[in-house]
Scaffold this motif. Structure first.
Motif, PDB file in Angstrom:
ATOM      1  N   ASP A  85      11.367  -0.917  -2.738  1.00  4.78           N
ATOM      2  CA  ASP A  85      11.018  -1.782  -1.425  1.00  4.78           C
ATOM      3  C   ASP A  85      11.747  -1.479  -0.440  1.00  4.78           C
ATOM      4  O   ASP A  85      11.588  -1.999   0.737  1.00  4.78           O
ATOM      5  CB  ASP A  85      10.998  -3.241  -1.794  1.00  4.78           C
ATOM      6  N   ASP A  87      12.469   0.926   3.068  1.00  5.58           N
ATOM      7  CA  ASP A  87      11.388   1.029   4.098  1.00  5.58           C
ATOM      8  C   ASP A  87      11.011   2.824   4.057  1.00  5.58           C
ATOM      9  O   ASP A  87       9.841   2.870   4.535  1.00  5.58           O
ATOM     10  CB  ASP A  87      12.049   0.672   5.579  1.00  5.58           C
ATOM     11  N   VAL A  90       8.766   3.220   1.525  1.00  4.38           N
ATOM     12  CA  VAL A  90       7.348   2.415   1.684  1.00  4.38           C
ATOM     13  C   VAL A  90       6.717   3.457   2.941  1.00  4.38           C
ATOM     14  O   VAL A  90       5.527   3.737   2.880  1.00  4.38           O
ATOM     15  CB  VAL A  90       7.378   1.171   2.266  1.00  4.38           C
ATOM     16  N   SER A  91       7.289   3.779   3.746  1.00  5.77           N
ATOM     17  CA  SER A  91       6.812   4.698   4.661  1.00  5.77           C
ATOM     18  C   SER A  91       6.197   5.842   4.241  1.00  5.77           C
ATOM     19  O   SER A  91       5.216   6.360   4.536  1.00  5.77           O
ATOM     20  CB  SER A  91       7.907   4.915   5.878  1.00  5.77           C
ATOM     21  N   TYR A 101       0.012  -1.054  -1.386  1.00  7.49           N
ATOM     22  CA  TYR A 101       1.518  -0.928  -1.786  1.00  7.49           C
ATOM     23  C   TYR A 101       1.788  -2.318  -2.411  1.00  7.49           C
ATOM     24  O   TYR A 101       1.710  -3.261  -1.548  1.00  7.49           O
ATOM     25  CB  TYR A 101       2.355  -0.541  -0.799  1.00  7.49           C
ATOM     26  N   PHE A 125      -1.485  -5.197   0.872  1.00  2.37           N
ATOM     27  CA  PHE A 125      -0.083  -4.784   0.817  1.00  2.37           C
ATOM     28  C   PHE A 125       0.763  -6.071   0.426  1.00  2.37           C
ATOM     29  O   PHE A 125       0.332  -7.234   0.636  1.00  2.37           O
ATOM     30  CB  PHE A 125       0.390  -4.506   2.379  1.00  2.37           C
ATOM     31  N   VAL A 129       5.928  -5.854   2.327  1.00  5.75           N
ATOM     32  CA  VAL A 129       5.298  -4.504   2.970  1.00  5.75           C
ATOM     33  C   VAL A 129       4.696  -4.792   4.315  1.00  5.75           C
ATOM     34  O   VAL A 129       5.029  -4.091   5.178  1.00  5.75           O
ATOM     35  CB  VAL A 129       4.569  -3.692   2.025  1.00  5.75           C
ATOM     36  N   SER A 130       3.996  -6.224   4.161  1.00  5.83           N
ATOM     37  CA  SER A 130       3.365  -6.236   5.397  1.00  5.83           C
ATOM     38  C   SER A 130       4.316  -6.649   6.670  1.00  5.83           C
ATOM     39  O   SER A 130       4.011  -6.402   7.631  1.00  5.83           O
ATOM     40  CB  SER A 130       2.464  -7.810   5.203  1.00  5.83           C
ATOM     41  N   LEU A 132       7.323  -5.344   6.772  1.00  8.77           N
ATOM     42  CA  LEU A 132       7.808  -4.271   7.258  1.00  8.77           C
ATOM     43  C   LEU A 132       7.021  -3.444   8.362  1.00  8.77           C
ATOM     44  O   LEU A 132       7.325  -2.740   9.263  1.00  8.77           O
ATOM     45  CB  LEU A 132       8.007  -3.046   5.940  1.00  8.77           C
TER      46      LEU A 132
END
Length: 211
Positions: A85, A87, A90-91, A101, A125, A129-130, A132
């Motif tokens: 998790d 960033d 995720v990116s 994700y 997501f 994640v949302s 982020l």
């Protein structure tokens, strides 16, 4: 019929995902894989509607599989289903082309909702994640260093971190040693490291290999 491919190196995780899919009318598991290369080969052959991929897959990690599927099976929507998790991961996953994700800590209801959304060509997501993505939209997003890597550089990077020599990598990828050396130099430059030990730490941090 919604056709779903599952890729995770843990059989118990694959079984749990399969049970959810098989209990849902109109959904079908069209293939299972325990590593990224097998997942890629199956997806190209089966052309599933949705591919549920872990990120930390052996041989080819989930991010490189996602990139390859965007090119070789563009109708397949990828759901990254992972425990990572941070960033940058995720990116990197979203930049690779993932449409969903989800964290493994999320509930089964979220997994079912995610597969349903991707099957209808909608993104999905996890709430984490949302958040982020919202923060990234508000403030300038820090680019993940993985985004600057080519697909071949990520492949070479993973194999280096797994302890393979240049000759072994050349044989596995069916390229010349000189080409491996070129990709190795580029990957290490982009990772901003100088030694193999530093590169292994970079690969672990970015989930290219398991710690």
């Amino acid at each position: 019929m919604l056709r779903v491919l599952i890729a995770d190196d843990h059989e118990i995780v694959r079984r749990g995902i399969r049970d959810i899919i098989e209990s849902h009318p109109g959904w079908q598991v069209c293939g299972e894989a325990a590593d990224g290369q097998a997942a890629l080969d199956l997806a190209i052959e089966q052309q599933p509607d949705v591919a549920v991929l872990d990120i930390s897959l052996p041989v080819l990690n989930g991010i490189i599989v996602t990139r390859r599927l965007r090119q070789e099976s563009p109708r397949t929507n990828v759901l990254l289903f992972t425990m990572h998790d941070d960033d940058e991961t995720v990116s990197g996953g979203l930049a690779a082309g993932a449409r969903g994700y989800l964290l493994k800590s999320d509930s089964e209801d979220h997994l079912e909702a995610a597969i349903s959304a991707l099957g209808a060509n909608r993104p999905y997501f996890s709430s984490f994640v949302s958040e982020l993505l919202l923060e990234a939209a508000i403030s300038e997003r820090k680019r993940s260093r993985l985004e600057s890597f080519t697909m071949r550089e990520i492949e070479v990077a993973q194999l280096i971190a797994e302890g393979n020599s240049n000759k072994q990598i050349a044989r596995l990828l069916k390229i010349s040693v000189k080409t491996v050396e070129s990709h190795r130099a580029a990957a290490m430059r982009k990772a901003d490291v100088r030694t193999a030990a530093e590169f292994v730490r970079f690969a672990i941090k970015h989930n290219l290999i398991r710690a």
